[in-house]
Design a protein around this motif. Structure first.
Motif, PDB file in Angstrom:
ATOM      1  N   ALA A   1       0.813  -1.217   0.000  1.00 51.39           N
ATOM      2  CA  ALA A   1       0.000   0.000   0.000  1.00 51.39           C
ATOM      3  C   ALA A   1       0.845   1.265   0.000  1.00 51.39           C
ATOM      4  O   ALA A   1       0.522   2.240  -0.690  1.00 51.39           O
ATOM      5  CB  ALA A   1      -0.936  -0.003   1.210  1.00 51.39           C
ATOM      6  N   PHE A   2       1.940   1.279   0.758  1.00 49.20           N
ATOM      7  CA  PHE A   2       2.776   2.471   0.856  1.00 49.20           C
ATOM      8  C   PHE A   2       3.851   2.525  -0.231  1.00 49.20           C
ATOM      9  O   PHE A   2       4.526   3.537  -0.376  1.00 49.20           O
ATOM     10  CB  PHE A   2       3.433   2.550   2.233  1.00 49.20           C
ATOM     11  N   GLY A   3       4.051   1.429  -0.945  1.00 45.21           N
ATOM     12  CA  GLY A   3       5.017   1.421  -2.030  1.00 45.21           C
ATOM     13  C   GLY A   3       6.460   1.462  -1.612  1.00 45.21           C
ATOM     14  O   GLY A   3       7.339   1.816  -2.400  1.00 45.21           O
ATOM     15  N   ARG A   4       6.750   1.092  -0.384  1.00 47.94           N
ATOM     16  CA  ARG A   4       8.141   1.047   0.084  1.00 47.94           C
ATOM     17  C   ARG A   4       8.248   0.054   1.217  1.00 47.94           C
ATOM     18  O   ARG A   4       7.252  -0.299   1.846  1.00 47.94           O
ATOM     19  CB  ARG A   4       8.612   2.422   0.569  1.00 47.94           C
ATOM     20  N   VAL A   5       9.464  -0.402   1.493  1.00 42.34           N
ATOM     21  CA  VAL A   5       9.687  -1.240   2.659  1.00 42.34           C
ATOM     22  C   VAL A   5       9.803  -0.360   3.890  1.00 42.34           C
ATOM     23  O   VAL A   5       9.938   0.870   3.792  1.00 42.34           O
ATOM     24  CB  VAL A   5      10.960  -2.108   2.503  1.00 42.34           C
ATOM     25  N   GLY A   6       9.736  -0.981   5.052  1.00 36.89           N
ATOM     26  CA  GLY A   6       9.845  -0.230   6.286  1.00 36.89           C
ATOM     27  C   GLY A   6      11.286   0.107   6.623  1.00 36.89           C
ATOM     28  O   GLY A   6      12.225  -0.520   6.143  1.00 36.89           O
ATOM     29  N   GLU A   7      11.423   1.103   7.465  1.00 38.68           N
ATOM     30  CA  GLU A   7      12.711   1.464   8.046  1.00 38.68           C
ATOM     31  C   GLU A   7      12.651   1.170   9.544  1.00 38.68           C
ATOM     32  O   GLU A   7      11.559   1.126  10.127  1.00 38.68           O
ATOM     33  CB  GLU A   7      13.016   2.945   7.815  1.00 38.68           C
ATOM     34  N   PRO A   8      13.792   0.947  10.182  1.00 44.81           N
ATOM     35  CA  PRO A   8      13.766   0.655  11.621  1.00 44.81           C
ATOM     36  C   PRO A   8      12.974   1.675  12.427  1.00 44.81           C
ATOM     37  O   PRO A   8      12.265   1.308  13.373  1.00 44.81           O
ATOM     38  CB  PRO A   8      15.255   0.664  11.998  1.00 44.81           C
ATOM     39  N   ASP A   9      13.044   2.950  12.054  1.00 45.43           N
ATOM     40  CA  ASP A   9      12.300   3.966  12.796  1.00 45.43           C
ATOM     41  C   ASP A   9      10.790   3.761  12.700  1.00 45.43           C
ATOM     42  O   ASP A   9      10.044   4.132  13.615  1.00 45.43           O
ATOM     43  CB  ASP A   9      12.665   5.361  12.293  1.00 45.43           C
ATOM     44  N   ASP A  10      10.314   3.194  11.581  1.00 47.44           N
ATOM     45  CA  ASP A  10       8.885   2.900  11.462  1.00 47.44           C
ATOM     46  C   ASP A  10       8.456   1.906  12.527  1.00 47.44           C
ATOM     47  O   ASP A  10       7.385   2.046  13.136  1.00 47.44           O
ATOM     48  CB  ASP A  10       8.572   2.314  10.072  1.00 47.44           C
ATOM     49  N   ILE A  11       9.283   0.897  12.753  1.00 45.85           N
ATOM     50  CA  ILE A  11       8.957  -0.131  13.744  1.00 45.85           C
ATOM     51  C   ILE A  11       9.112   0.437  15.156  1.00 45.85           C
ATOM     52  O   ILE A  11       8.311   0.151  16.048  1.00 45.85           O
ATOM     53  CB  ILE A  11       9.849  -1.369  13.550  1.00 45.85           C
TER      54      ILE A  11
END
Length: 252
Positions: A214-224
């Protein structure tokens, strides 16, 4: 009095991001590391620059017989640095993905994944439960792979995480009378060094993952880290026994 969190595997990756996110929320941190003490020291220094108190203790979550001694060491650290012997937040984060391809699964790898992702967190949480303050927070870090079947290489890893997701519900029921919430945080594909940094460093692999995202990108550690901060906040006291996926809408 500041809240205090214990984060296993807090010296790098998602564990470090969790420590930084909680520190920014005014929480002091005790982090554990299995190896690379210099990384742990760097995280402690970073948290102290953010105005928080922090400490690092060695813990190998596969050395289950050493858990009682670790709990006593933790109590001494809390007593000496914070004038208390209990915690507000426990984050069971430490782990690795392991490779278990169908037709080539070996018992040693299965046993190692079980020790790290299921047996270790269960036994450690059981020992630490009396030292978690009433109204506290417990979080087990799982994976998006328990919802969607992706690469079969991660089948046993995902199965162990599925087991800890079930255990979370029982722990939530057991600790509910003390108003301690117990939840699962399930990250989606995230750019860390797990798996040799494949998601972080391989653009073609990352593009394949984000094709249905949906967001068109993988997550970054800060997202988690931000998601963890939300479910461990003092305002999140009515959320328990839940699996919270932090994936930005992966595989919808």
């Amino acid at each position: 009095m500041s809240r205090v969190a214990l984060i296993t595997g807090g010296n790098r990756g998602l564990g470090r991001a969790a420590a930084e996110a909680l520190a920014d929320d005014g929480v002091d941190v005790v982090l554990t590391y299995r190896s690379r003490p210099e990384e742990a020291d760097a995280v402690v220094a970073d948290l102290e620059k953010r105005g928080r108190r922090a400490a690092a203790l060695r813990l190998d979550v596969t050395e289950h017989d050493a858990f009682p001694a670790f709990v006593e060491t933790l109590a001494r650290e809390l007593r000496g640095r914070w004038g208390r012997e209990d915690l507000d937040v426990l984050v069971n984060n430490g782990g690795y993905e392991g490779n278990t391809p169908f037709g080539g699964i070996d018992a040693a790898t299965v046993d190692a994944l079980y020790a790290v992702h299921l047996r270790g967190p269960i036994l450690l949480t059981d020992l630490l439960a009396p030292r978690i303050r009433d109204g506290g927070r417990v979080v087990f870090v799982s994976t998006g792979l328990t919802r969607y079947a992706a690469n079969p290489l991660f089948s046993v890893y995902a199965a162990m995480k599925g087991g800890i997701e079930v255990y979370t519900k029982y722990a939530a029921k057991a600790l509910g009378p003390r108003r301690i919430t117990v939840n699962v945080l399930a990250p989606g594909a995230t750019a860390t060094d797990i798996g040799g940094g494949l998601i972080r460093d391989d653009e073609r692999y990352r593009a394949m993952i984000t094709a249905n995202h949906a967001f068109g990108r993988v997550g970054e550690p800060d997202d988690i880290g931000g998601a963890l901060r939300a479910i461990t906040a003092e305002s999140a006291g009515w959320i328990t026994a839940q699996r919270v996926e932090a994936s930005g809408g992966q595989m919808l």
